[in-house]
Design an enzyme around this catalytic site. Structure first.
Site, PDB file in Angstrom:
ATOM      1  N   SER D  48       0.868  -1.168   0.000  1.00 52.61           N
ATOM      2  CA  SER D  48       0.000   0.000   0.000  1.00 52.61           C
ATOM      3  C   SER D  48       0.905   1.217   0.000  1.00 52.61           C
ATOM      4  CB  SER D  48      -0.921  -0.014   1.224  1.00 52.61           C
ATOM      5  OG  SER D  48      -1.944   0.953   1.053  1.00 52.61           O
ATOM      6  N   GLU D  49       0.607   2.191  -0.865  1.00 53.38           N
ATOM      7  CA  GLU D  49       1.579   3.257  -1.123  1.00 53.38           C
ATOM      8  C   GLU D  49       1.807   4.168   0.069  1.00 53.38           C
ATOM      9  OE1 GLU D  49      -1.256   2.792  -2.839  1.00 53.38           O
ATOM     10  OE2 GLU D  49      -2.143   4.681  -3.523  1.00 53.38           O
ATOM     11  N   ASN D  50       0.955   4.081   1.088  1.00 51.68           N
ATOM     12  CA  ASN D  50       1.219   4.867   2.289  1.00 51.68           C
ATOM     13  C   ASN D  50       2.322   4.271   3.159  1.00 51.68           C
ATOM     14  OD1 ASN D  50      -0.801   2.880   2.622  1.00 51.68           O
ATOM     15  ND2 ASN D  50      -1.380   3.730   4.591  1.00 51.68           N
TER      16      ASN D  50
END
Lengths: 219, 217, 217, 219
Positions: D48-50
């Protein structure tokens, strides 16, 4: 004053430039010795570009760790509060202007603040290592070197003729003869070593010198 | 998930003319078992990317002494007499790169960037042949990514997913190089089960790792 | 060594028109005590740099609801109705930036780079007005660093030197922003003595930190 | 087949594209549901890009942690072997081509593989978030969307007219009616949903379709 004493004098004088809380990178050779002259009442964190902030003193004999070294390959220890990081973060610190000071050796410096310290064409090509980044990025660039080369020629020139490490980035030059600040107007002679005198410094210097109003001494 | 192989098996993956990144800083963080296996294999005409060529008899320098390296990108060769001698004899081709620029060019390759603009090397021979920019009175040169076929990485510990932690100043260029090669081979002291490395402390996530090799020296 | 101050003292450092980076990703990793103190101080016409404007009543979005933000650089505003409304009413000026480009532009500022070349945004409106490059058949656009006067950072723990560790996905943009502002203020759950954070696990070295604030919410 | 069932069919079909050992990023909304249909005999790590690789399933009620979320803000858990990292490393993974697949929603796709999914001028401007990086960098870009918009108009066009997210980067389109591969020659219709037929798919599609030799079905 013998050569060894003169080198001690240089690094001792440079140590006085460091303030409490400073983050400092020391180059290979003579600059590394600056760490030995930091007053006990101030706290300084030394960075080494191979990936540590918080370089401690050399380990006791027998306790050397080949994976815990400084940028010159010398064995070090870890100061309390140290941090390790990779090369990218290390040079982000350096190039990003986060270090207060770097101390580097030099083959030549000149009155425009240019520095040459990474190669002598056809003779010696060690490579620039981290020096170009250190000089490009650090807030205050201090040069530690002998005033003259082994043939007695000035290493402080009107114009460097060796390949540059960076242009116009040197802030202070400390030699065995003098402390010289690089200003917009040129080289400002601020202190003369106690063992010599103003005239000898002038004679030993190819570059033009502006003599400060109150030239101090150091020893 | 990375495959666990031996150092000779790893060395056998390398072909002449391959471009290999070697993590190491004056032999700290060098993948010594992999280097020894590559010497044993004797593969020649390799292109080496590394911070410095270490020492004649220690670290990545051994491959130069052994005449396996045809060309070289690094920041420093001053501690290795073989490199100097082979350079002077025209036997090895060298591009000297400022160390921070080298790190950043490697990172750029791993991060999919087309290049970075750096002030390092401006007004020096480093800027020769490169595009120059000026913003707000400050000059920069465009430096392009450095990619490789293989990376020889040294870490302290891996889990079986390839998540890596390093050890002290042996970390250096290893994390950046692990990202930047087509195939990343990691030499570790220890391979642990999945879940035995705290997710907060992983420095190189396993996605970057293709092979794990247990250190043997 | 960073100074330990209160959230209101930190907020008092901020002047109208200052550029502030706010770590946060949909409120995870937002410096809530600092944000609340800044709302209390009521400082207006601020420039906000953040990943997304979070929610109307949570994270950095509260400052937008409170009409303290005049201009904004971020990648996403879809979860915050106030941002949309103020944008439509012309009350807030917004530059939308791809999230990876935003992170890299912030990092570039901290790392002293003059810019980066990225393939992200090529052939979209993002490339408008930007210099374009092509290497080996692939196109890139030049993106410039994003700097700030202040960074409002959220970490889990700091030692008294400012060495930081983060917590899970609350890390996000905080480490990059900590490097990129003139003054970095960090809100932490816990301040420990020097030596109590393992040097291997430090994510943000203390050199990037100017002030520490104990979290109060 | 109701709308909910159709969406389930889409994500179920996309789950079949994922191979053992793949690293995959799932976009917000329908794509997130793909994780629920991964066969038990394969191991997939979701990024997840976070800032996490190794997204686990949603937590039990009462165990939500506001600091452990996915890119859509949904509560998640941590899979064994997960790693946390900052935004720069997260997008180095994405932009650097290290992910095997990303699944994203779309407003429009077209027969050149262009994608529009981040704004409708004058109407809806959520921002691109991480989508432009995901589409620019990931090895395989899969679009999960309904074949037609709420007015019954084709979302698969000859040419997108909304602002693009990226040009020529889409590899596979999975809708409630068809599975379509983007090839150099154009859109290759590979499968038709069991509830409809080839003629209906053609009628519902503005773009030119090349029909594969053996069109399969999915349900």
């Amino acid at each position: 004053m013998d050569r060894k004493e003169k080198r001690k004098m240089i690094v001792r004088r440079i140590a006085q430039e460091i303030k409490d809380g400073d983050f400092v990178n020391l180059g290979i050779g003579m600059p590394t010795e600056v760490a030995n002259y930091i007053p006990e009442d101030i706290t300084v964190y030394f960075q080494s570009e191979n990936g540590i902030l918080g370089v401690g003193p050399a380990p006791e004999p027998g306790k050397e760790d080949p994976d815990l070294i400084n940028a010159g390959g010398g064995y070090i220890t870890e100061k309390k509060g140290a941090a390790y990081f990779d090369s990218c973060t290390s040079f982000a610190i350096i190039r990003g202007g986060h270090l207060d000071m770097t101390v580097l050796g030099a083959l030549q410096v000149d009155q425009e603040g240019n520095l040459a310290n990474w190669m002598i064409p056809g003779k010696l090509v060690p490579g620039m290592g981290g020096a170009m980044d250190l000089v490009a990025g650090t807030k205050k660039v201090v040069i530690a070197m002998e005033h003259r080369d082994k043939h007695g020629n000035s290493k402080i020139l009107k114009k460097c003729n060796l390949p540059l490490t960076a242009a116009g980035k040197v802030n202070l030059i400390v030699t065995d003869m003098a402390v010289i600040e690089v200003t917009e107007k040129g080289l400002l002679l601020k202190e003369v070593a106690a063992w010599t005198n103003l005239e000898e410094v002038k004679q030993a210097t190819e570059a033009d010198l502006i003599v400060a109003d109150n030239v101090g001494t150091f020893e | 998930m990375p495959q666990i192989i031996s150092a000779p098996q790893a060395a056998a993956l390398i072909k002449p003319h391959d471009r290999i990144m070697f993590g190491s800083f004056l032999a700290a963080g060098a993948a010594c078992s992999l280097i020894d296996a590559l010497m044993e294999a004797g593969t020649q005409n390799l292109h080496m990317i590394t911070i410095a060529t270490d020492y004649d008899d220690r670290g990545v320098g051994k491959l130069i002494s052994n005449k396996q390296i045809k060309s070289l990108q690094c920041s420093h060769i001053g501690t290795n007499k073989s490199t100097q001698a082979q350079m002077n004899a025209g036997e090895i081709e060298i591009e000297l790169i400022p160390q921070g620029t080298l790190a950043e060019r490697i990172r750029a390759a791993g991060a999919g960037l087309g290049g970075i603009l750096t002030p390092t090397g401006v007004d020096t021979v480093v800027e020769d042949g490169k595009q120059k920019f000026e913003f707000d009175g400050k000059a920069y040169i465009l430096e392009r990514p450095i990619k490789a076929d293989f990376a020889f990485i040294r870490a302290k510990k891996a889990d079986k997913l390839g998540n890596l932690v390093y050890y002290k100043t042996a970390r250096n260029s290893n994390p950046a190089m692990a990202m930047a090669a087509k195939t990343t081979i990691v030499e570790v002291d220890e391979i642990v089960e999945i879940g035995q490395i705290d997710p907060e402390n992983v420095i190189t996530p396993g996605i970057f790792v293709d092979y794990l090799v247990k250190r043997e020296v």
